[in-house]
Write an enzyme that holds these catalytic residues in place. Sequence first.
Site, PDB file in Angstrom:
ATOM      1  N   HIS A 190      -6.254   5.469  -1.622  1.00  0.00           N
ATOM      2  CA  HIS A 190      -6.859   4.697  -0.525  1.00  0.00           C
ATOM      3  C   HIS A 190      -6.519   5.415   0.773  1.00  0.00           C
ATOM      4  O   HIS A 190      -5.407   5.928   0.915  1.00  0.00           O
ATOM      5  CB  HIS A 190      -6.289   3.278  -0.458  1.00  0.00           C
ATOM      6  CG  HIS A 190      -6.618   2.611   0.850  1.00  0.00           C
ATOM      7  ND1 HIS A 190      -7.802   1.947   1.043  1.00  0.00           N
ATOM      8  CD2 HIS A 190      -5.955   2.583   2.042  1.00  0.00           C
ATOM      9  CE1 HIS A 190      -7.856   1.520   2.312  1.00  0.00           C
ATOM     10  NE2 HIS A 190      -6.741   1.885   2.933  1.00  0.00           N
ATOM     11  N   TYR A 220      -6.801  -5.721   1.100  1.00  0.00           N
ATOM     12  CA  TYR A 220      -8.227  -5.686   0.746  1.00  0.00           C
ATOM     13  C   TYR A 220      -8.961  -6.950   1.217  1.00  0.00           C
ATOM     14  O   TYR A 220      -9.908  -7.382   0.558  1.00  0.00           O
ATOM     15  CB  TYR A 220      -8.390  -5.514  -0.763  1.00  0.00           C
ATOM     16  CG  TYR A 220      -8.171  -4.089  -1.253  1.00  0.00           C
ATOM     17  CD1 TYR A 220      -8.926  -3.028  -0.743  1.00  0.00           C
ATOM     18  CD2 TYR A 220      -7.237  -3.798  -2.237  1.00  0.00           C
ATOM     19  CE1 TYR A 220      -8.738  -1.722  -1.189  1.00  0.00           C
ATOM     20  CE2 TYR A 220      -7.046  -2.495  -2.702  1.00  0.00           C
ATOM     21  CZ  TYR A 220      -7.802  -1.460  -2.174  1.00  0.00           C
ATOM     22  OH  TYR A 220      -7.625  -0.177  -2.627  1.00  0.00           O
ATOM     23  N   GLU A 238      -3.426  -1.639   8.609  1.00  0.00           N
ATOM     24  CA  GLU A 238      -2.873  -1.331   7.283  1.00  0.00           C
ATOM     25  C   GLU A 238      -1.444  -0.792   7.369  1.00  0.00           C
ATOM     26  O   GLU A 238      -0.621  -1.077   6.497  1.00  0.00           O
ATOM     27  CB  GLU A 238      -3.791  -0.320   6.575  1.00  0.00           C
ATOM     28  CG  GLU A 238      -5.146  -0.947   6.225  1.00  0.00           C
ATOM     29  CD  GLU A 238      -6.193   0.054   5.746  1.00  0.00           C
ATOM     30  OE1 GLU A 238      -5.879   1.265   5.647  1.00  0.00           O
ATOM     31  OE2 GLU A 238      -7.333  -0.384   5.472  1.00  0.00           O
TER      32      GLU A 238
END
Length: 131
Positions: A115, A49, A126
Amino acid sequence: MEKTLVLIKPDAVERNFVGKILALYEENGLKITELKMLNATEELAKTHYAEHVEKPFFPEILAYITRSPIVALILEGEDAIAKVRAINGSTDPKEAAEGTVRNLYAVSKSENSVHASDSVESAEREIKIWF
Ligand code: CDP
Ligand code: MG
């Protein structure tokens, strides 16, 4: 073919919705190619994040995402990134379309069950964080 990173977040794992959420992806033609359960550490959460670390709601996100296990997975398919964002629905469950994961299962705008990567660049970044 695209790859995207999904996290099934603590609120959904705690309430036993992992199977129902995975089924929605598979029913929509997406292929699970990697999958694991783990506890997100503070370090992983801050890396993941990074764009939100300075925001006022970040301490809340950090406490939430690290409080109990999550499921991380890679989904593959044509337009996987946009498809998965559509299956998940809007960030705030009050705005999420009927039948989306967040409409069906999210508790709140913070505890919103899932997510998913929002671009090719974030998917690449990611996936490296979690796999
Ligand atoms: O997850 P998504 O890409 O839809 O939303 P985001 O704007 O990238 O925010 C990331 C996550 O931070 C959300 O999924 C929420 O869990 C949390 N969040 C929050 O707690 N409060 C907000 N006002 C916005 C986001
Ligand atoms: Mg996001």
